[in-house]
Design a protein around this motif. Structure first.
Motif, PDB file in Angstrom:
ATOM      1  N   CYS A 223       0.917  -1.333   0.104  1.00 57.69           N
ATOM      2  CA  CYS A 223       0.101  -0.046   0.138  1.00 57.69           C
ATOM      3  C   CYS A 223       0.955   0.990   0.014  1.00 57.69           C
ATOM      4  O   CYS A 223       1.615   1.399   0.924  1.00 57.69           O
ATOM      5  CB  CYS A 223      -1.038  -0.215   1.196  1.00 57.69           C
ATOM      6  SG  CYS A 223      -1.845   1.623   1.222  1.00 57.69           S
TER       7      CYS A 223
ATOM      8  N   CYS B 117      -0.255   3.872   3.202  1.00 61.71           N
ATOM      9  CA  CYS B 117       0.230   3.623   4.663  1.00 61.71           C
ATOM     10  C   CYS B 117       1.455   2.871   4.779  1.00 61.71           C
ATOM     11  O   CYS B 117       1.898   2.617   5.997  1.00 61.71           O
ATOM     12  CB  CYS B 117      -1.172   3.317   5.343  1.00 61.71           C
ATOM     13  SG  CYS B 117      -1.429   1.412   5.062  1.00 61.71           S
TER      14      CYS B 117
ATOM     15  N   CYS C 244      -4.435  -0.027   0.063  1.00 60.45           N
ATOM     16  CA  CYS C 244      -5.036  -1.373   0.696  1.00 60.45           C
ATOM     17  C   CYS C 244      -6.574  -0.947   0.995  1.00 60.45           C
ATOM     18  O   CYS C 244      -7.202   0.140   0.799  1.00 60.45           O
ATOM     19  CB  CYS C 244      -4.323  -1.489   2.098  1.00 60.45           C
ATOM     20  SG  CYS C 244      -4.658  -0.430   3.375  1.00 60.45           S
TER      21      CYS C 244
ATOM     22  N   CYS D 144      -7.034   2.210   3.244  1.00 57.62           N
ATOM     23  CA  CYS D 144      -6.834   3.595   2.693  1.00 57.62           C
ATOM     24  C   CYS D 144      -7.794   3.723   1.441  1.00 57.62           C
ATOM     25  O   CYS D 144      -7.996   4.932   1.168  1.00 57.62           O
ATOM     26  CB  CYS D 144      -5.442   3.404   2.055  1.00 57.62           C
ATOM     27  SG  CYS D 144      -4.118   3.633   3.362  1.00 57.62           S
TER      28      CYS D 144
END
Ligand SMILES: [Zn+2]
Ligand SMILES: [Zn+2]
Length: 148
Positions: free
Chosen positions: A102, A105, A142, A145
């Motif tokens: 991701c 994050c 992800c 997010c």
């Protein structure tokens, strides 16, 4: 490929010794920790896990040891986004796998897929390279997010 648990640790230790680095508790602790992991760790995670195991190794030493190991080809870095890097063993006890990253994050998830492995094996026959290894990283957002 499927080498025993201790082989990677002693192999990496030997490679360090051959390269002129002294054997020591800090290096040993980092090697054993990395060999126990299923996937890649960041320097902060390595520091935390060592501390939790009562093995105190300074962050500067961890960076230095990882740099040595990477130069010797014992570990590889998994780049996450612009500035985050994680490390995992090459040829250690973990299973062969690839990564989902991701970019928002920094979460890293391992994945494996037999169909992908077969496709890469077939492709390897056709390319002008004697293929010894491969890595696949899928970048994106992800679930957390994506829904933010
Ligand atoms: Zn991994
Ligand atoms: Zn995320």
């Amino acid at each position: 490929m499927a080498r025993a648990k201790h082989d990677w640790v002693s192999g990496a230790e030997q490679a360090l010794a051959d390269a002129g680095y002294r054997r020591g508790g800090a290096r040993r602790a980092v090697l054993e920790l990395l060999n126990e992991q299923a996937c890649a760790l960041s320097v902060l995670e390595i520091e935390d896990l060592l501390r939790a195991g009562e093995r105190r190794v300074s962050r500067a030493s961890i960076y230095r040891i990882l740099e040595e190991l990477e130069r010797l080809g014992a570990i590889q870095r998994v780049e996450i986004g612009q500035s985050m890097v994680r490390y995992e063993t090459i040829g250690g006890s973990k299973h062969h796998h690839h990564h989902l990253v991701c970019d928002h994050c920094g979460v890293l998830q391992p994945f494996s897929d037999p169909e992908l492995e077969r496709t890469i094996a077939r492709l390897s026959e056709r390319v002008p390279l004697v293929v010894s290894d491969h890595e696949v990283v899928l970048h994106g957002a992800c679930a957390d997010c994506e829904s933010r």
